[in-house]
Each structure stands twice: as C-alpha cells, then as structure tokens.
Design an enzyme around this catalytic site. Structure first.
Site, PDB file in Angstrom:
ATOM      1  N   SER A  47       0.851  -1.179   0.000  1.00 20.53           N
ATOM      2  CA  SER A  47       0.000   0.000   0.000  1.00 20.53           C
ATOM      3  C   SER A  47       0.891   1.235   0.000  1.00 20.53           C
ATOM      4  O   SER A  47       1.911   1.276   0.694  1.00 20.53           O
ATOM      5  CB  SER A  47      -0.915   0.020   1.234  1.00 20.53           C
ATOM      6  N   GLU A  48       0.520   2.228  -0.795  1.00 20.37           N
ATOM      7  CA  GLU A  48       1.425   3.357  -1.012  1.00 20.37           C
ATOM      8  C   GLU A  48       1.674   4.197   0.232  1.00 20.37           C
ATOM      9  O   GLU A  48       2.624   4.988   0.267  1.00 20.37           O
ATOM     10  CB  GLU A  48       0.916   4.243  -2.147  1.00 20.37           C
ATOM     11  N   ASN A  49       0.850   4.034   1.259  1.00 26.82           N
ATOM     12  CA  ASN A  49       1.124   4.768   2.492  1.00 26.82           C
ATOM     13  C   ASN A  49       2.170   4.071   3.361  1.00 26.82           C
ATOM     14  O   ASN A  49       2.496   4.540   4.439  1.00 26.82           O
ATOM     15  CB  ASN A  49      -0.168   5.006   3.298  1.00 26.82           C
TER      16      ASN A  49
END
Length: 213
Positions: A47-49
């Site tokens: 996940s990009e976070n």
C-alpha cells in the site's frame, strides 16, 4: 442484461495474480481484490502509504485504527508484514519493484492510455495520489472498473477525453461485462459475462474490439 458483481470482478482479478507477486491495489474497487486472494498462495500486497504484506479487511469489531491502507480503510497485516516511511513506499513504486498494480479508471483508451484522477468537472476534486507513479513503475497495470458510466457512456474509448494518468500503460481491463487485453493489435476480448454476445459487447464499447483468438 447480467453483469459481474463487484465481488465477482475482484475474484476474477485475484485469479490472475501469480504466486510470489508484489502487488499494489488502488483506492476504491481494487481494494476488494485482497479479500479473494487464496490463502495457499504467497502474494505480497503493498500500500502506497507504507505497508507490505497487507492482508484482507478485518472482521467487524477487530479494526485497528492505526492500520489502514491508502484509502484510509482498516486492513490487516500478515505474518512477516511491515510498515515503513512513505518515501520508501514511493521508491518501491517508482523503482520497478511491483509486479502488478490494480487501478480504477474513468477511461481507458484503445492504446492502453489511462485516465483515473480527474474528470474536469467543475465540482470534481482531483485525486491523483500515487497513480502516476504506479502506472509508470509497475511491470503490469490491471484496470478494474464498470464498463459504462452511470449515464451509459463507455469507459473504454478510442482516445481518452480526461487528463491522462499514464500513456500506453494498461495491460488488461476487467469490467462488469468482460475481461479485455490491450495488445499491439488492439483490444482483445478474453471473456464476456454470460448471456452477452460479442456483438452486443461491441455496441456498448467506445472502441473497436477483437474476439478472443
């Protein structure tokens, strides 16, 4: 006319993700794919976070408000999973370390151009997020979307009318009516929802399709 449900679409995408793949699931509809990945396959969701080893959505009442995906939805972390700095996550995305990303879209062109961050509507809130990084950095880009807008317009078009996220980046399109590959020879239909003919699908699509070989 029958259509695939969102759950059926997610399960269909999950079938095409191979063992050992590193995968990013975009915000919205693509997040459902996590719930259909088989437990006997080792697949690494990013996940990009800043998450790697993300699992399916937690059971009701077991949410951890500190453990969320990029869409701020509660998720789980599989054994061996990790979370890390946002910059490291984007370095992973931009550096070609993801095998597949699954993104939603407003439009996909016959040449595989992707438009998924802004419709140009005056009241729309542009939301590019990390989509441009994913579209250019992932080895394969899968798009998961409804075949048509609420107004009945095709989301698969000859040329995108909206601002582009990526040029010629889409490899495969999953809709509620069909699974379609983007090839150098054009859009090739792999599967069609039961009860819908190729000719009917073509009438509902704003770009020329080719039947499966």
């Amino acid at each position: 006319m029958s259509r695939y449900t969102r759950e059926q679409m997610a399960a269909r995408v999950a079938r095409d993700i191979p063992e050992g793949a590193y995968v990013n699931l975009g915000i919205g509809l693509p997040t459902k794919v996590a719930n259909y990945l088989p437990a006997d396959k080792e697949i690494f969701l990013q996940s990009e976070n800043g998450l790697l080893g993300m699992g399916p959505a937690p059971a009701a009442g077991e949410e951890d408000e500190d453990l969320i995906n990029a869409g701020k939805q509660p998720v789980t972390l599989l054994t061996g999973g990790a979370y890390f700095h946002h910059a490291d996550s984007f370095a992973m995305m931009r550096g070609g370390h993801l095998d597949i990303c699954v993104l939603g879209a407003f439009q996909v062109s016959a040449g595989g151009d992707l438009a998924n961050w802004h419709t140009g509507a005056p009241d729309a809130i542009p939301a590019v997020g990390g989509a441009m990084d994913l579209a250019s950095g992932a080895k394969q880009v899968f798009v998961m979307m409804e075949h048509q807008t609420k107004n009945g317009e095709s989301k698969i078009v000859d040329q995108c009318a909206y601002p582009l996220t990526g040029i010629g980046c889409v490899n495969r399109i999953y809709t509620d009516l069909a699974v379609i590959d983007v090839t150098p020879q054009g859009l090739q239909v792999l599967e069609i929802v039961e009860g819908l003919s190729f000719e009917e699908l073509q009438k509902l699509t704003g770009a020329t399709l080719r039947p499966a070989a």
